[in-house]
Design a protein around this motif. Structure first.
Motif, short mmCIF file in Angstrom:
data_model
loop_
_atom_site.label_atom_id
_atom_site.label_comp_id
_atom_site.label_asym_id
_atom_site.label_seq_id
_atom_site.Cartn_x
_atom_site.Cartn_y
_atom_site.Cartn_z
N ALA A 419 -9.74 34.79 4.85
CA ALA A 419 -9.69 36.22 4.07
C ALA A 419 -8.42 36.65 3.60
O ALA A 419 -8.45 37.17 2.30
N VAL A 420 -7.20 36.22 4.24
CA VAL A 420 -6.19 36.82 3.87
C VAL A 420 -5.85 35.84 2.75
O VAL A 420 -5.15 36.63 1.43
N THR A 421 -5.99 34.60 2.65
CA THR A 421 -5.54 33.87 1.58
C THR A 421 -6.26 34.14 0.31
O THR A 421 -5.86 34.18 -0.64
N GLN A 422 -7.76 34.55 0.50
CA GLN A 422 -8.43 34.59 -0.45
C GLN A 422 -8.28 36.29 -1.25
O GLN A 422 -8.14 36.23 -2.69
N THR A 434 -2.19 41.38 7.95
CA THR A 434 -1.87 40.40 7.12
C THR A 434 -0.55 39.50 7.59
O THR A 434 -0.54 38.14 7.65
N PRO A 435 0.46 40.29 7.96
CA PRO A 435 1.74 39.68 8.16
C PRO A 435 1.49 38.67 9.40
O PRO A 435 2.18 37.48 9.33
N TRP A 436 0.74 39.05 10.52
CA TRP A 436 0.36 38.27 11.51
C TRP A 436 -0.41 37.04 11.23
O TRP A 436 0.12 36.00 11.71
N VAL A 437 -1.27 37.48 10.41
CA VAL A 437 -2.09 36.10 10.11
C VAL A 437 -1.18 35.14 9.18
O VAL A 437 -1.21 33.74 9.41
#
Lengths: 541, 248, 432, 393
Positions: A419-422, A434-437
């Motif tokens: 999800a985050v990369t997309q 998101t920073p954590w991911v």
């Protein structure tokens, strides 16, 4: 050749005696034997050779164990009184036993004794001599090595002895080996043509690559023997050609799995996150050094666990490299998102720092990472030799790949990563931290590089430069496969591996590698986004 | 209808990405001097249609003709641009590190070869033309500004200005008023109508208010093909269009 | 225009001041003699060269304990040429011109030596080069204390042919000049001894090659032709460990196909489990296992200095030791560190080596040494199985290459020539 | 007069740098040759060669910045063009040795003699003439770049894909030049040069002249780059860098523009290599090392990409740092170098010149705010802003 022949005559006599007269009696007394043993510590190899033959002549059953000790380098001579003893390293001294009586002697300080030198020739002679002595042994392993020894020497004199042994042999494999050895001996003898032709048939029926070596000398012979040999060579050669192809594929897969291991962490940090991670190789290196440290600890505290050292090193390497990855992400890379080319510079700097850190800490030289016993050695598959370490690495690479796919596809973490990369903004507005991911994703990629290091430590040298050797190949694999696609990485690695192995035999290793690079360059022209390109509008947004 | 008599002719065009049919048997015809509005929900294939016309995407099937007999599927983006098709993107795409004036200089019709660019000197005509366009797009006071420093609406205008500088026969305009204030929207509609007096325009837009202001024939796309075509009132009364827009 | 000129002058002055500040030699006390150490401490070659830097510091320390040279203490100037060959040239120049060192000890690869050679000749300084190399070079300013091919390769091949009855040869090497030249010499030598071409297999691999499956399997095939086969390995550096790992794993035993290597020493074996490799060979002029008083003394002091009694010693270390002692002796004989005087006084200097004899600097700037052949043991050491009866003189121009067989080198006056052609009676290259 | 002409094509800062370089080209040799060694203004030969080497790197950096900073093509293989230019020059210098080689062969270089080559390979012919070698210095890298670029740009290989295949290119060349059979001296490369154009290559005067030539070529490169960047072509390039597809929809054949600067840049890199070889005295395959090309990228980044002077500052500064650190802290200098790269990317995203630029802009802004409401930000062609490239989504 002269000497080995002599040995076999002796061995023949000897085993005949033991067969008839029953074994294990001491045939000569210590007083006769001791000077012969003393003579092993001669001034040069020729003297030792003579001493061995003298010893064998006594046909005393203790001889074979003494010779074995000599071959293994366990026989020492005290400098002062020139006594020969069986020594075992114990700190700064040798724990000594008497080679004849097995009685314990006083420990000898290390600088007061000298190892009795053996070279390859002596070791071979000893093996042959012991082979003669042990062809009728009741231990199958000894009989096997005896048959192998004869197969190497191909001494015609051993044929009667072999016949006897074959008749008595119950193990099928060893029997086949003995028959092969007999056939080999027949071929080098002056036996009549029909016996030789039968031997040729025997030799060429086996799967051994040795067959070619046995038959080649007969190629030039005229008459029916030569014809049979040439025909047999022809058929072996055509079989070999087929196996060569298979070998190229298998070795290619093996090379491919090494490439896959090296690249798969990069497929995440670079492919998924878009960070041009030049420090990827150093993560691999740190994994390898973690293996070294784990093995050092095991060697020091629990040597019995050595065979499990890699299993212990795997999670350790994952955690160490992963943690370093998280630190790098939090400390540096998070400031650089959206600037992929800048990450190249920063990570290049990181790689220099990490290399120098390892160099300052562990020294510039290679460190020794041992193979556990299950990684050592090889097995034959038809005419193909595959080493266990390579096989395990293929298995390991594929498992890492499978596990990673599972993590990305089936776990919450994987879902969030995708999800985050997309769509970073969308993901963060849905409550994903998101920073954590980001940190975890980078940690995952680095951690996987770390466990790749565990595997690579088994086949490559472990030095501060380890990572540099893989970084270019890794980038080639990821780009060739298609950035952002793990299946592409798998396929890319395997096809580069196989292409390399098919090019190597006729172009040579150097040109082969150049050709592979040129092929990659040309291939990218055809498919500018790699093997598995993402299609559609999104890519060029 | 024959392709020869039209400015833009799409017939039976289909394209799919990884199994997803973005455009499905699409046919559309545009006459010289015509302005057309294309509406449709997200994912209807509007932008992909523009990609096909401008050569960015190759259709899997179908004919695409420009000016009667030029097969657009055989040309790349640059050639198509030189044939006289200008395109404005959904997201305003101007050269942010160039000034407003340089943006127009780059867009200005003229030789496009590297050597001519290297030794290019601005002629009097060109300067005048840029002056005109700056005036048209209401940016004449900001010619030395970096494009990056313009407001969103001004960037949209600058991009339209660049289209004008290109002097195309056909303008493809993708959502020109997204993110604009009402006043800016009205201005833009006026601007487009002005432009349409001398060339053909294809406008993709969501803003029905804006489409109404354009007052032109409307084509509604859905799932990659034409759902309805006609005046805005006709189209917006079509039962299927209502379904598509309001959902069921 | 005025402001531009002012700016210009300002910038130039600032730059000149900055440069001269940063690059000016550290103010040296006059009572020391500086010695340059030019070994890579980073990059690919650090793995081998770092040890030699430590060795030099150790030797200088020892010498200072004895009171230094000519009553002055020695001072080491260490620089890092970072495995970057042009940087070697730059650093050499810096050592000689800026730091005014009396002599430089350094380099490992031939490329690095080739890169600094013109610098040493131009500035007339001295370089002691401690690594085995391909020969075909002789310089007035360079002293080759490592082995020439005839001090390593040829005795090794002789040993294998005589002691092990080898008739079939695999010449495997990394694709660069040293292996290519050595293999060329060996092939000519073997052919001269009656070995046919079909019994010689030559194979080259790239630097850092790590996938040896195909080649090891080819060696196995080549070795199964019924004749005793051996591998002569000129494989370089990093590639050795994976090569030996593959050899061990594919079950090639030393009794079947022995491998004799010229660049594998104790240091390289330290990265390997040597149990499966027992019996494979190496040819050097020194092994740590040499039984000599000088050697055990050296090892003991080295371990104290480096504070690690697991650190091994190896042949290039001995070559450094010999070179350093020769330089000290030559300086003392000359009574000065001036290059011309030392270059003249060093020929004929003889110092103890670590294998129980002594080595002499020959007029061709190569030295005499014994050739030892060792078999790998399971403890990572070598067991010496053969030793040439006498000392072998390093042969800079191989007798087995057509281009160089007529050349000799003699740097003594009046000949003072590195490539004297005995046929034409002329000094070849030096015509200016 | 000349300055007048210069100013029409180059901005103030560029003109200043050109003037500075010309001044160095004159003053440094004068100081080295005429002043006594004791004079505080005497520049020793050691420094002359060293700075000369830095300047060849600076030339390479300018070439790289032309494609990366202004056109957005990140090459991780520019070292290949540099090395090819170097080899062309090296081959000339090798042929100049003539019968003075160790084997005294009148034609064959030493390494060919001892590898038992009988005659000169075809590609060595012609290199005994300086004009031919000089032609090859630009032609070989230029042709290779043209062929490579023609393939890559036409297929629209962009971004990291392009970067990685440029790396593949230089890596393949590295392996190829390592091979003795290629006929370029294997890993030892070409060395032991005697003279250039009849002058002894080790003489102080020759070194000074080489230095002067290098400084002048850098000045020329600054001029050419400024000329390109300030022309309409330069605007097109920046357009390609910032929004490539927009450029295409405006009717520009983006591939041809890229190919044009790519080839020019490779030729400049080739000249840099050719000037480098006689000054360092050796050319060998390690110049093809991918790490070298990456380092060149770092010089540009440190100095400030998208500027003409930044790369020069970066190349000189990083290499000066390397020279200084490797001698001052030989054991730990990599820490310093690594840290430098990290710090530059984190805190100076636009390089040193960017720092200067933003400091100046802030100052100008403050002054302006005091004066009146503040004018619109004015474009500065010499330090064009680099928008953050959009991450592939």
């Amino acid at each position: 050749m002269q000497f080995t022949r002599l040995l076999f005559v002796l061995a023949l006599m000897l085993s005949a005696v033991t067969c008839v007269g029953g074994a294990n009696a001491q045939n000569v007394d210590d007083a006769t034997l001791r000077p012969l043993v003393q003579a092993l510590a001669g001034d040069n190899f020729d003297e030792t050779t003579k001493a061995i033959s003298d010893l064998v002549k006594t046909d005393d059953p203790r001889v074979s164990s003494i010779l074995n000790a000599l071959s293994a380098g366990d026989l020492y001579v005290a400098k002062a009184d020139k006594t020969v003893f069986l020594g075992k390293r114990d700190g700064s001294a040798y724990a000594a036993t008497d080679p004849l009586t097995a009685a314990k002697l006083d420990p000898v300080p290390r600088d007061a004794a000298e190892k009795i030198k053996v070279n390859n020739r002596l070791r071979r002679d000893i093996a042959a001599a012991i082979g003669g002595l042990t062809l009728m042994s009741d231990k199958p392993a000894e009989r096997r090595s005896a048959a192998e020894a004869i197969l190497k020497t191909r001494d015609p004199e051993s044929i009667p002895l072999l016949d006897q042994a074959i008749a008595a042999e119950s193990d099928k494999d060893i029997k086949a080996l003995m028959q092969l050895a007999r056939a080999a001996a027949v071929l080098s003898s002056t036996a009549p043509d029909d016996a030789k032709i039968a031997a040729i048939a025997e030799v060429s029926s086996g799967n051994s690559r040795d067959a070619l070596g046995l038959l080649t000398p007969l190629q030039g012979v005229d008459g029916p023997v030569g014809d049979a040999a040439r025909a047999a060579i022809g058929s072996i050669n055509s079989k070999l050609a087929l196996w060569n192809g298979i070998q190229n594929i298998v070795y290619g897969l093996s090379l491919g799995s090494v490439l896959l291991l090296a690249a798969i962490g990069l497929a995440i940090t670079f492919g998924v996150m878009g960070v041009i991670n030049m420090a990827h190789g150093e993560m691999v290196m740190i994994g390898a050094y973690t293996t070294f440290v784990v093995q050092q600890i095991i060697r020091a505290s629990a040597p019995g666990l050595f065979d499990y050292s890699l299993l212990i090193a795997l999670p350790a390497a994952f955690l160490v490299s992963g943690a370093i990855g998280v630190v790098i992400e939090r400390g540096i890379i998070r400031f650089l998102y959206g600037r992929p080319l800048e990450t190249l510079l920063a990570t290049w700097g990181i790689s220099l720092v990490l290399q120098q850190a390892i160099r300052s800490w562990f020294g510039a030289s290679n460190v020794q990472v041992g193979n556990p016993s299950w990684m050592a050695g090889s097995f034959d598959l038809g005419l193909l030799t595959l080493t266990w370490s390579r096989l395990w690495i293929i298995v390991f690479a594929l498992s890492v790949f499978a596990v990673l796919q599972l993590v990305l596809k089936k776990t919450m973490l994987g879902l969030r990563m995708r999800a985050v990369t997309q769509n970073r903004r969308m993901a963060s507005s849905m409550g994903i931290r998101t920073p954590w991911v980001d940190a975890l994703t980078f940690g995952l990629g680095s951690g996987i590089a770390g466990i790749a290091g565990v595997a690579l430590s088994q086949i490559d040298n472990v030095s501060p430069n380890l990572g540099q050797g893989y970084i270019i190949d890794s980038f080639m694999v990821v780009v060739f496969g298609g950035v952002g696609n793990l299946w592409g990485t798998l396929l890319g690695a395997m096809s580069l591996g196989i292409a390399n192995k098919f090019l190597e035999p006729f172009a040579g290793a150097v040109l082969g590698k150049i050709l592979v690079l040129v092929l990659i360059i040309l291939f990218i022209q055809k498919r500018p986004r790699g093997l598995f390109a993402l299609k559609g509008r999104a890519i060029e947004a | 209808m024959k392709a020869q008599d039209t400015l833009l002719y799409l017939d039976g065009v289909s394209v799919s990405f990884d199994g997803f049919r973005a455009i499905n048997n699409l046919s559309l015809v545009l006459q010289a001097g015509e302005m057309r509005a294309v509406i449709g929900p997200n994912g209807a294939g509007k932008t992909t249609m523009m990609d096909i016309i401008t050569g960015k995407t190759r259709p899997d099937a179908g004919d695409v003709y420009f000016n009667g007999d030029i097969d657009l599927t055989r040309h790349d983006e640059a050639e198509i641009a030189l044939l006289g098709i200008g395109r404005k993107f959904q997201k305003p795409t101007v050269f942010e590190s160039h000034t407003v004036e340089d943006n127009l200089v780059l867009a200005l019709a003229g030789p496009r070869s590297a050597f001519s660019a290297l030794f290019h000197r601005q002629s009097h005509d060109e300067a005048e033309r840029i002056e005109d366009i700056l005036y048209t797009i209401r940016l004449n006071g900001k010619r030395d500004w970096l494009a990056a420093n313009l407001s969103h609406g001004q960037k949209q205008w600058l991009e339209i200005g660049m289209l004008l500088a290109q002097d195309p026969k056909l303008l493809l305009v993708d959502e020109p008023v997204a993110g604009m204030t009402d006043a800016e929207t009205a201005e833009t509609a006026k601007l487009l109508r002005e432009i349409a007096r001398t060339r053909s325009v294809l406008v993709v837009e969501h803003d029905m208010h804006f489409v109404r202001e354009l007052d032109v024939k409307v084509t509604c796309l859905h799932e990659g093909s034409v759902l309805a075509e006609g005046s805005l009132d006709f189209v917006s009364n079509d039962q299927r269009v209502i379904e598509v827009y309001l959902g069921r | 225009m005025f402001s531009l000129t002012t700016k210009l002058i300002g910038t130039l002055t600032a730059a000149a001041m900055g440069a001269s500040l940063a690059l000016s030699p550290a103010k040296a006390a006059d009572d020391t003699i500086k010695v340059g150490i030019l070994h890579s401490l980073s990059g690919t070659m650090a793995i081998s060269e770092t040890t030699l830097k430590d060795t030099m510091l150790f030797l200088i320390d020892e010498q200072n304990k004895k009171g230094g040279v000519l009553g002055k203490k020695l001072e080491a100037v260490v620089v890092d040429p970072a495995s970057d060959w042009p940087l070697f040239a730059e650093k050499a120049r810096q050592l000689i011109e800026q730091d005014k060192v009396a002599a430089v000890f350094g380099c490992w690869t031939s490329s690095s030596r080739k890169s600094v050679l013109p610098v040493f000749e131009e500035l007339n300084s001295m370089l002691f080069y401690p690594v085995q190399y391909e020969g075909e070079e002789s310089s007035r300013n360079v002293f080759y204390t490592g082995a020439a091919p005839n001090q390593q390769a040829i005795p090794a091949v002789d040993y294998l042919a005589k002691e092990e009855g080898v008739q079939r040869w695999v010449l495997a090497g990394t694709d660069y000049v040293y292996p290519q030249t050595t293999n060329k010499i060996l092939k000519a030598y073997l052919n001269a001894k009656g070995v046919k071409d079909e019994d010689i297999m030559i194979n080259y691999t790239p630097f850092g090659h790590s996938d040896w499956q195909t080649i090891v399997s080819d060696i196995k095939k080549f070795g199964s032709a019924g004749k005793k086969t051996a591998v002569v390995s000129t494989i370089n550096g990093d590639a050795n460990v994976p090569f030996y790992k593959e050899l061990a794993n594919q079950g090639i035993k030393a009794e079947d196909i022995p491998v004799v290597a010229f660049s594998v020493g104790e240091e390289e074996l330290a990265g390997l489990d040597t149990k499966p490799l027992v019996g494979h060979l190496a040819a050097w002029n020194y092994f740590e296992s040499v039984d000599a008083d000088a050697n055990s003394d050296f090892i003991k002091k080295w371990h104290t200095f480096i504070k690690n009694d697991k650190r091994v010693t190896n042949d290039p270390m001995e070559a450094t030791y010999i070179g350093f002692n020769m330089w000290v002796k030559a300086v003392e004989a000359a009574g000065t560190t001036d290059s011309n005087a030392v270059i003249d006084s060093i020929v004929g200097v003889s110092v103890p080596n670590l294998s129980g004899g002594s080595s002499t600097m020959m007029p061709n700037h190569h030295i005499t040494k014994p050739v030892l052949i060792g078999e790998v043991q399971d403890d990572g050491q070598f067991d010496i199985v053969y030793r040439t009866p006498g000392l072998v003189v390093g042969d800079e121009w191989s007798d087995y290459l057509p281009g160089s067989k007529d050349l000799i080198s003699d740097w003594r006056k009046p000949m003072s020539c590195g490539n004297f052609n005995v046929v034409s009676g002329k000094c070849g290259g030096v015509t200016n | 007069m000349i300055t007048q002409w210069l100013f029409t094509h180059v901005d103030r800062r560029g003109a200043f740098v050109i003037a500075l370089l010309v001044a160095i080209a004159v003053l440094v040799p004068l100081s080295n040759l005429l002043l006594p060694a004791t004079s505080p203004f005497h520049i020793p030969t050691y420094l002359v060669s060293l700075i000369g080497k830095y300047l060849t790197y600076a030339l390479l950096a300018v070439a790289l910045d032309l494609v990366w900073g202004f056109c957005g093509i990140l090459s991780l293989g520019h070292g290949a063009f540099f090395a090819l230019g170097g080899y062309a020059m090296g081959m000339y210098l090798m042929r100049q040795i003539g019968p003075r080689g160790v084997y005294a062969d009148p034609v064959l270089p030493d390494f060919m003699v001892f590898l038992n080559w009988k005659e000169l390979p075809w590609f060595w012919h012609g290199f005994n003439h300086f004009w031919f070698a000089a032609l090859m210095v630009v032609l070989v890298p230029g042709l290779l770049a043209f062929a490579f670029g023609w393939l890559a740009f036409r297929s629209r290989v962009t971004g990291v894909y392009l970067s990685i295949i440029t790396q593949a290119l230089t890596y393949a060349l590295l392996l190829a030049f390592f091979r003795n059979d290629m006929g370029f001296g294997g890993n030892n490369g070409l060395t032991d040069f005697k003279d250039i154009l009849g002058y002894n290559i080790q003489a102080d005067s020759t070194r000074s002249m080489l230095f002067a030539a290098t400084a002048l070529f850098v000045a020329l490169a600054v001029f050419v780059t400024s000329f390109i960047v300030r022309s309409k072509l330069g605007k097109v390039l920046v357009g390609v860098r910032d929004a490539e597809s927009r450029m295409r929809f405006l009717g520009y054949r983006v591939d041809r523009y890229k190919l044009f600067v790519w080839t020019i840049s490779a030729m400049m890199a080739g000249i840099a290599g050719a000037l480098y070889v006689p000054q360092v005295g050796i050319i060998n395959p390690s110049e093809f090392e991918p790490a070298n090309s990456i380092e060149a990228v770092i010089w540009v980044a440190v100095g400030g990409r998208g500027t003409i002077i930044g790369p020069i500052i970066g190349a000189v500064l990083v290499n000066f740092g390397k020279t200084y650190f490797t001698a001052a802290f030989p054991e730990i200098w990599l820490f310093a170098l690594g840290a430098l790269f990290i710090i530059v990317t984190l805190f100076l995203p636009k390089g040193i010149l960017g720092l200067y630029g933003s400091w100046k802009a802030r100052w100008a802004e403050r002054v302006a705010r005091k004066r009146d409401g503040g004018p619109p930000p004015v474009a500065d062609a010499n330090s064009t802003q680099i928008p953050e490239p959009q991450a592939a989504e």
